[in-house]
Design a protein around this motif. Sequence first.
Motif, PDB file in Angstrom:
ATOM      1  N   GLN A  81      -5.913   6.168   2.077  1.00 43.33           N
ATOM      2  CA  GLN A  81      -6.537   5.420   3.166  1.00 43.33           C
ATOM      3  C   GLN A  81      -7.793   4.695   2.668  1.00 43.33           C
ATOM      4  O   GLN A  81      -8.046   3.541   3.026  1.00 43.33           O
ATOM      5  CB  GLN A  81      -6.924   6.378   4.295  1.00 43.33           C
ATOM      6  CG  GLN A  81      -5.742   7.028   4.987  1.00 43.33           C
ATOM      7  CD  GLN A  81      -5.162   6.150   6.079  1.00 43.33           C
ATOM      8  OE1 GLN A  81      -5.878   5.525   6.828  1.00 43.33           O
ATOM      9  NE2 GLN A  81      -3.850   6.108   6.158  1.00 43.33           N
ATOM     10  N   THR A  82      -8.558   5.374   1.839  1.00 41.28           N
ATOM     11  CA  THR A  82      -9.792   4.787   1.308  1.00 41.28           C
ATOM     12  C   THR A  82      -9.496   3.588   0.426  1.00 41.28           C
ATOM     13  O   THR A  82     -10.122   2.532   0.545  1.00 41.28           O
ATOM     14  CB  THR A  82     -10.578   5.837   0.503  1.00 41.28           C
ATOM     15  OG1 THR A  82     -10.883   6.945   1.342  1.00 41.28           O
ATOM     16  CG2 THR A  82     -11.865   5.245  -0.052  1.00 41.28           C
ATOM     17  N   GLN A  83      -8.532   3.743  -0.467  1.00 40.50           N
ATOM     18  CA  GLN A  83      -8.171   2.653  -1.374  1.00 40.50           C
ATOM     19  C   GLN A  83      -7.666   1.437  -0.606  1.00 40.50           C
ATOM     20  O   GLN A  83      -8.076   0.300  -0.879  1.00 40.50           O
ATOM     21  CB  GLN A  83      -7.110   3.126  -2.370  1.00 40.50           C
ATOM     22  CG  GLN A  83      -7.625   4.112  -3.399  1.00 40.50           C
ATOM     23  CD  GLN A  83      -6.513   4.679  -4.260  1.00 40.50           C
ATOM     24  OE1 GLN A  83      -5.358   4.817  -3.812  1.00 40.50           O
ATOM     25  NE2 GLN A  83      -6.828   5.033  -5.493  1.00 40.50           N
ATOM     26  N   PHE A  84      -6.799   1.679   0.355  1.00 39.39           N
ATOM     27  CA  PHE A  84      -6.255   0.555   1.115  1.00 39.39           C
ATOM     28  C   PHE A  84      -7.343  -0.121   1.947  1.00 39.39           C
ATOM     29  O   PHE A  84      -7.366  -1.354   2.070  1.00 39.39           O
ATOM     30  CB  PHE A  84      -5.123   1.003   2.036  1.00 39.39           C
ATOM     31  CG  PHE A  84      -4.442  -0.150   2.726  1.00 39.39           C
ATOM     32  CD1 PHE A  84      -3.420  -0.832   2.092  1.00 39.39           C
ATOM     33  CD2 PHE A  84      -4.840  -0.557   3.994  1.00 39.39           C
ATOM     34  CE1 PHE A  84      -2.799  -1.915   2.712  1.00 39.39           C
ATOM     35  CE2 PHE A  84      -4.232  -1.634   4.632  1.00 39.39           C
ATOM     36  CZ  PHE A  84      -3.204  -2.316   3.981  1.00 39.39           C
ATOM     37  N   GLY A  85      -8.247   0.675   2.525  1.00 39.81           N
ATOM     38  CA  GLY A  85      -9.328   0.106   3.321  1.00 39.81           C
ATOM     39  C   GLY A  85     -10.188  -0.846   2.511  1.00 39.81           C
ATOM     40  O   GLY A  85     -10.506  -1.955   2.958  1.00 39.81           O
ATOM     41  N   GLY A 141       0.811  -1.212   0.000  1.00 37.47           N
ATOM     42  CA  GLY A 141       0.000   0.000   0.000  1.00 37.47           C
ATOM     43  C   GLY A 141       0.843   1.260   0.000  1.00 37.47           C
ATOM     44  O   GLY A 141       0.585   2.199  -0.758  1.00 37.47           O
ATOM     45  N   HIS A 142       1.877   1.287   0.845  1.00 38.84           N
ATOM     46  CA  HIS A 142       2.769   2.454   0.899  1.00 38.84           C
ATOM     47  C   HIS A 142       3.602   2.561  -0.379  1.00 38.84           C
ATOM     48  O   HIS A 142       3.848   3.666  -0.874  1.00 38.84           O
ATOM     49  CB  HIS A 142       3.682   2.355   2.112  1.00 38.84           C
ATOM     50  CG  HIS A 142       2.976   2.571   3.421  1.00 38.84           C
ATOM     51  ND1 HIS A 142       2.311   3.744   3.715  1.00 38.84           N
ATOM     52  CD2 HIS A 142       2.833   1.765   4.508  1.00 38.84           C
ATOM     53  CE1 HIS A 142       1.785   3.663   4.927  1.00 38.84           C
ATOM     54  NE2 HIS A 142       2.085   2.473   5.439  1.00 38.84           N
ATOM     55  N   LEU A 143       4.009   1.416  -0.901  1.00 35.57           N
ATOM     56  CA  LEU A 143       4.811   1.410  -2.122  1.00 35.57           C
ATOM     57  C   LEU A 143       4.029   1.989  -3.304  1.00 35.57           C
ATOM     58  O   LEU A 143       4.572   2.732  -4.132  1.00 35.57           O
ATOM     59  CB  LEU A 143       5.266  -0.019  -2.445  1.00 35.57           C
ATOM     60  CG  LEU A 143       6.160  -0.198  -3.679  1.00 35.57           C
ATOM     61  CD1 LEU A 143       7.500   0.501  -3.465  1.00 35.57           C
ATOM     62  CD2 LEU A 143       6.382  -1.674  -3.974  1.00 35.57           C
ATOM     63  N   LEU A 144       2.747   1.685  -3.372  1.00 35.76           N
ATOM     64  CA  LEU A 144       1.897   2.160  -4.467  1.00 35.76           C
ATOM     65  C   LEU A 144       1.202   3.478  -4.137  1.00 35.76           C
ATOM     66  O   LEU A 144       0.400   3.972  -4.929  1.00 35.76           O
ATOM     67  CB  LEU A 144       0.840   1.100  -4.797  1.00 35.76           C
ATOM     68  CG  LEU A 144       1.362  -0.247  -5.296  1.00 35.76           C
ATOM     69  CD1 LEU A 144       0.202  -1.214  -5.539  1.00 35.76           C
ATOM     70  CD2 LEU A 144       2.188  -0.074  -6.569  1.00 35.76           C
ATOM     71  N   VAL A 155      -4.816  -9.015  -6.838  1.00 35.34           N
ATOM     72  CA  VAL A 155      -4.335  -8.187  -7.950  1.00 35.34           C
ATOM     73  C   VAL A 155      -5.495  -7.536  -8.705  1.00 35.34           C
ATOM     74  O   VAL A 155      -5.473  -6.333  -8.991  1.00 35.34           O
ATOM     75  CB  VAL A 155      -3.472  -9.029  -8.917  1.00 35.34           C
ATOM     76  CG1 VAL A 155      -3.123  -8.219 -10.166  1.00 35.34           C
ATOM     77  CG2 VAL A 155      -2.194  -9.497  -8.221  1.00 35.34           C
ATOM     78  N   VAL A 156      -6.507  -8.333  -9.021  1.00 33.52           N
ATOM     79  CA  VAL A 156      -7.648  -7.800  -9.777  1.00 33.52           C
ATOM     80  C   VAL A 156      -8.388  -6.737  -8.971  1.00 33.52           C
ATOM     81  O   VAL A 156      -8.724  -5.667  -9.491  1.00 33.52           O
ATOM     82  CB  VAL A 156      -8.613  -8.942 -10.172  1.00 33.52           C
ATOM     83  CG1 VAL A 156      -9.887  -8.359 -10.796  1.00 33.52           C
ATOM     84  CG2 VAL A 156      -7.940  -9.896 -11.143  1.00 33.52           C
ATOM     85  N   SER A 157      -8.662  -7.032  -7.684  1.00 30.73           N
ATOM     86  CA  SER A 157      -9.374  -6.055  -6.858  1.00 30.73           C
ATOM     87  C   SER A 157      -8.559  -4.781  -6.673  1.00 30.73           C
ATOM     88  O   SER A 157      -9.108  -3.682  -6.680  1.00 30.73           O
ATOM     89  CB  SER A 157      -9.716  -6.670  -5.492  1.00 30.73           C
ATOM     90  OG  SER A 157      -8.540  -7.040  -4.782  1.00 30.73           O
ATOM     91  N   LEU A 158      -7.232  -4.919  -6.541  1.00 29.00           N
ATOM     92  CA  LEU A 158      -6.375  -3.740  -6.390  1.00 29.00           C
ATOM     93  C   LEU A 158      -6.414  -2.889  -7.651  1.00 29.00           C
ATOM     94  O   LEU A 158      -6.519  -1.649  -7.575  1.00 29.00           O
ATOM     95  CB  LEU A 158      -4.943  -4.175  -6.094  1.00 29.00           C
ATOM     96  CG  LEU A 158      -3.920  -3.042  -5.983  1.00 29.00           C
ATOM     97  CD1 LEU A 158      -4.298  -2.075  -4.872  1.00 29.00           C
ATOM     98  CD2 LEU A 158      -2.517  -3.606  -5.723  1.00 29.00           C
ATOM     99  N   ALA A 159      -6.351  -3.523  -8.804  1.00 26.18           N
ATOM    100  CA  ALA A 159      -6.386  -2.785 -10.077  1.00 26.18           C
ATOM    101  C   ALA A 159      -7.689  -2.019 -10.228  1.00 26.18           C
ATOM    102  O   ALA A 159      -7.706  -0.847 -10.647  1.00 26.18           O
ATOM    103  CB  ALA A 159      -6.184  -3.757 -11.242  1.00 26.18           C
ATOM    104  N   VAL A 160      -8.802  -2.678  -9.884  1.00 27.36           N
ATOM    105  CA  VAL A 160     -10.099  -2.028  -9.992  1.00 27.36           C
ATOM    106  C   VAL A 160     -10.225  -0.870  -9.012  1.00 27.36           C
ATOM    107  O   VAL A 160     -10.693   0.224  -9.356  1.00 27.36           O
ATOM    108  CB  VAL A 160     -11.248  -3.062  -9.754  1.00 27.36           C
ATOM    109  CG1 VAL A 160     -12.600  -2.342  -9.707  1.00 27.36           C
ATOM    110  CG2 VAL A 160     -11.237  -4.113 -10.830  1.00 27.36           C
ATOM    111  N   ILE A 161      -9.788  -1.092  -7.780  1.00 27.74           N
ATOM    112  CA  ILE A 161      -9.888  -0.072  -6.745  1.00 27.74           C
ATOM    113  C   ILE A 161      -9.055   1.162  -7.102  1.00 27.74           C
ATOM    114  O   ILE A 161      -9.506   2.308  -6.929  1.00 27.74           O
ATOM    115  CB  ILE A 161      -9.430  -0.653  -5.384  1.00 27.74           C
ATOM    116  CG1 ILE A 161     -10.489  -1.612  -4.857  1.00 27.74           C
ATOM    117  CG2 ILE A 161      -9.170   0.464  -4.369  1.00 27.74           C
ATOM    118  CD1 ILE A 161     -10.058  -2.418  -3.665  1.00 27.74           C
TER     119      ILE A 161
END
Length: 303
Positions: free
Chosen positions: A158-162, A151-154, A292-298
């Motif tokens: 706060q909302t995205q990580f949550g 999360g910090h690297l990308l 990976v998929v959920s992170l890309a969408v978020i």
Amino acid sequence: MEENLTINPTVQKIKNILSANITVRELIFIIALIFCLTPYATPPIALAIGILLAFSIGHPYLHLNHNATKILLQISVVGLGFGMNLGEIISVGMDGIYFSIASISGTAICGGSAIAAIAPVVNADANQMSVSLGTVFILNSVALFLFPSIGHLLHLTQTQFGFWAGIAIHDTSSVVGAAAKYGDAALKIATTVKLARALWIVPIVLITSFIFKNKSSKVSVPYFIFLFVAASVARTYLPIVNYISDPIVHIAKIGLTLTLFLIGAGLSKKVLKNVGFKPLFQGVILWIIISVVSLAVIINVIS
């Protein structure tokens, strides 16, 4: 004149317990547990200490661990509800529904709770349960350390990580543990999204029961989620609750840290041995795909 004094059996039992010799293993465990109550113990540190004890001296009170972690986790999650506005829960919960529908597969609903609910429906035996729970535990442990770093690297907000933690991490304890390390806003969002996911246990069990023609299976409803919402309602509409909400939330976070310590301490070499390579490999692949998929969408949908 001497009087014959009788000691209450309960009092005598307590005295016997207090006077009993505490083993070195028990003393180390108690010291570690007390440390997890201090501000120096973050959720990842508490989990790491628990795992270290599990593979070195072992858990001296292992027979009590499952019930203790379950109750402590539920109480802590309800405590977090006192720090959230009902409007936030409704807003985040509605957004989280769409992500939950798209990401439900395997243990993606609620980790150990989903496994426990589905197992009797599909007639899973003890070995299959052990393998499933072991796989989830391993992935939860990895996620607790790995997700905040990613999360910090990308540079996730706060909302995205949550949202990401609430969707991609299996078990409630690890979801709130990782989010708590990332920030208070992330913790609120991740907790709400995760609990919204947990409610999917009910329809999934019912559908699975129909598919497997198992009408005798009981649906395990996570009732503590409704207490979480009730706490939020009190926080939103009862002004007096505002005076006690901060201490309650603080205690709840300590409870979550302690929960992770107990979960780590409950790990055993037998569980890891039972998991084996194939189930773990399958679990890792599914977990990576969802993460990976959920992170890309978020990242592309949520700012």
